[in-house]
Design a protein around this motif. Structure first.
Motif, short mmCIF file in Angstrom:
data_model
loop_
_atom_site.label_atom_id
_atom_site.label_comp_id
_atom_site.label_asym_id
_atom_site.label_seq_id
_atom_site.Cartn_x
_atom_site.Cartn_y
_atom_site.Cartn_z
N HIS A 24 110.25 34.89 23.92
CA HIS A 24 109.73 36.06 24.61
C HIS A 24 108.88 35.64 25.80
O HIS A 24 108.96 36.22 26.88
CB HIS A 24 108.90 36.91 23.64
N ARG A 25 108.09 34.61 25.59
CA ARG A 25 107.20 34.10 26.64
C ARG A 25 108.00 33.48 27.77
O ARG A 25 107.78 33.79 28.95
CB ARG A 25 106.26 33.07 26.00
N ILE A 31 111.48 35.99 34.26
CA ILE A 31 111.79 37.24 34.96
C ILE A 31 110.77 37.53 36.06
O ILE A 31 111.14 37.89 37.18
CB ILE A 31 111.86 38.43 33.98
N HIS A 78 114.43 39.71 26.17
CA HIS A 78 113.02 40.13 26.24
C HIS A 78 112.88 41.61 25.87
O HIS A 78 111.94 41.99 25.17
CB HIS A 78 112.50 39.86 27.65
N GLY B 23 103.93 39.20 18.07
CA GLY B 23 103.29 39.37 19.37
C GLY B 23 101.78 39.25 19.28
O GLY B 23 101.23 38.97 18.23
N ARG B 24 101.17 39.51 20.41
CA ARG B 24 99.71 39.37 20.50
C ARG B 24 99.02 40.36 19.57
O ARG B 24 99.41 41.52 19.48
CB ARG B 24 99.31 39.66 21.94
N MET B 39 100.90 46.96 28.03
CA MET B 39 102.10 46.13 27.87
C MET B 39 103.16 46.86 27.05
O MET B 39 104.35 46.75 27.30
CB MET B 39 101.76 44.80 27.18
N ARG B 40 102.71 47.62 26.07
CA ARG B 40 103.65 48.31 25.20
C ARG B 40 104.21 49.58 25.85
O ARG B 40 105.42 49.83 25.79
CB ARG B 40 102.98 48.62 23.87
N GLY B 43 106.39 48.55 28.58
CA GLY B 43 107.58 47.96 27.98
C GLY B 43 108.62 49.01 27.62
O GLY B 43 109.81 48.83 27.87
N ALA B 92 107.15 46.56 36.70
CA ALA B 92 107.50 45.17 36.38
C ALA B 92 106.44 44.22 36.92
O ALA B 92 106.08 43.24 36.26
CB ALA B 92 108.87 44.81 36.94
N HIS B 95 103.30 44.71 34.62
CA HIS B 95 103.60 44.18 33.29
C HIS B 95 103.74 42.65 33.34
O HIS B 95 103.17 41.94 32.50
CB HIS B 95 104.89 44.84 32.78
N GLY B 99 101.18 39.96 31.90
CA GLY B 99 101.71 39.01 30.92
C GLY B 99 101.30 37.58 31.27
O GLY B 99 100.89 36.81 30.40
C1 HEM Z 1 112.87 45.44 29.56
C2 HEM Z 1 111.91 45.96 28.83
C3 HEM Z 1 110.69 45.16 28.44
C4 HEM Z 1 110.06 45.27 27.24
C5 HEM Z 1 110.47 46.20 26.08
C6 HEM Z 1 108.94 44.38 27.26
C7 HEM Z 1 108.02 44.25 26.22
C8 HEM Z 1 106.97 43.37 26.22
C9 HEM Z 1 105.91 43.35 25.25
C10 HEM Z 1 105.76 44.31 24.08
C11 HEM Z 1 105.07 42.33 25.57
C12 HEM Z 1 103.78 41.94 24.86
C13 HEM Z 1 104.00 40.81 23.90
C14 HEM Z 1 102.71 40.43 23.20
O1 HEM Z 1 101.70 41.11 23.36
O2 HEM Z 1 102.74 39.41 22.47
C15 HEM Z 1 105.62 41.67 26.73
C16 HEM Z 1 105.10 40.55 27.33
C17 HEM Z 1 105.51 40.03 28.55
N1 HEM Z 1 106.47 40.57 29.38
FE1 HEM Z 1 107.68 42.11 28.92
N2 HEM Z 1 108.90 43.71 28.46
C18 HEM Z 1 109.95 44.17 29.22
C19 HEM Z 1 110.25 43.77 30.52
C20 HEM Z 1 109.59 42.76 31.23
C21 HEM Z 1 109.84 42.41 32.62
C22 HEM Z 1 110.84 43.12 33.55
C23 HEM Z 1 109.02 41.34 32.91
C24 HEM Z 1 108.86 40.57 34.19
C25 HEM Z 1 108.69 41.14 35.35
C26 HEM Z 1 108.27 41.03 31.72
C27 HEM Z 1 107.35 40.00 31.62
C28 HEM Z 1 106.54 39.78 30.53
C29 HEM Z 1 105.59 38.69 30.40
C30 HEM Z 1 105.34 37.58 31.43
C31 HEM Z 1 104.96 38.84 29.15
C32 HEM Z 1 103.88 37.95 28.52
C33 HEM Z 1 104.50 37.09 27.45
C34 HEM Z 1 103.50 36.56 26.44
O3 HEM Z 1 102.35 37.05 26.40
O4 HEM Z 1 103.88 35.68 25.68
N3 HEM Z 1 108.63 41.90 30.72
N4 HEM Z 1 106.77 42.34 27.12
#
Ligand code: HEM
Lengths: 133, 109
Positions: A24-25, A31, A78, B23-24, B39-40, B43, B92, B95, B99
């Protein structure tokens, strides 16, 4: 957040969700890094057809389209894994089925990738090998 | 920023025994809780905007092979796609950058 040592070991090892957590990270970072480049290439639209068409020609290259397939896979993984995380977050009882839900979400991702790989892979083969699939 | 298990209210049980598949952990409150929630919520919206964008622009109907200046010019005539792309970009970026911030916090004291 700095010292997230768990009773199971370090931040990275030994927990059941470690692989999906790392994936996921990694996909999230991949992205957002691509998005930064994508903002720049799309901004070139403002310089008119000649400039923009030269820039998007890069995306028509067969090898760049292999990378593009990876990007699509990253977004899809992701997205699906993000939903899984939120299910655990908002329905805490579901963590009892962590293993099943992990298998289900990974399975959904893999199944979705079959037609996508076929559709995008066909173009890649046509471009790189001159096939006519 | 770190919220130790002992200081966490009983309503947010420790998930440490579950590992990181979840997740976190939800922060107890303050700005970090809003960041966690954002984030949620973003998301869920990105699930439609980002996955839709990827399927429409990269998978179906020839993917990027049909994209050139003329394609973009026609597409952005439409207020619908302009709004879609603008919302996708804003969400994006927020988010993704948030992230990155969370990741940095994990590795930096
Ligand atoms: C397509 C739908 C998406 C969903 C459902 C989604 C969902 C999530 C969620 C729930 C988290 C939090 C995870 C946590 O707290 O541990 C997260 C983290 C993150 N997302 Fe997304 N996301 C999406 C799209 C994207 C996009 C388009 C990007 C980039 C532009 C992105 C980049 C990130 C990053 C860098 C993190 C941090 C990862 C981490 O903390 O380990 N996400 N995402």
């Amino acid at each position: 957040m700095a010292k997230r040592k768990t009773d199971l070991g370090t931040l990275y090892k030994g927990s059941p969700g470690q692989w999906s957590w790392i994936a996921h990270r990694v996909t999230g970072v991949a992205i957002i890094l691509f998005l930064f480049a994508h903002v720049v290439d799309t901004a070139v639209v403002g310089w008119g057809p000649d400039a923009y068409n030269r820039v998007v020609a890069v995306y028509h290259n067969w090898f760049v389209r292999v990378l593009e397939l990876g990007l699509v896979a990253a977004v899809l993984y992701h997205a699906i894994n993000g939903v899984k995380i939120m299910v655990f977050d908002f329905w805490p009882g579901s963590t009892r089925y962590m293993k099943q839900l992990s298998i289900a979400s990974t399975g959904l991702f893999l199944v979705a990738m079959i037609p996508i790989t076929w559709i995008m892979g066909r173009d890649i083969l046509n471009l790189s090998l001159g096939w006519n699939l | 920023m770190a919220i130790e298990a002992a200081k966490r209210p009983p309503s947010t049980p420790s998930r440490r025994a579950l590992g990181h598949g979840t997740g976190r952990e939800r922060p107890a409150g303050g700005l970090e809780l809003w960041s966690w929630l954002f984030m949620r919520v973003s998301g869920v919206v990105l699930l439609f905007l980002a996955v839709g964008h990827v399927l429409i622009m990269h998978v179906f109907d020839g993917g990027v092979s049909r994209v050139n200046f003329g394609f973009v010019a026609v597409r952005w005539q439409s207020p619908f796609w302009r709004t879609w792309d603008w919302a996708l970009l804003v969400l994006a970026l927020l988010h993704g950058i948030n992230g990155l911030r969370v990741i940095v916090q994990d590795y930096v004291k």
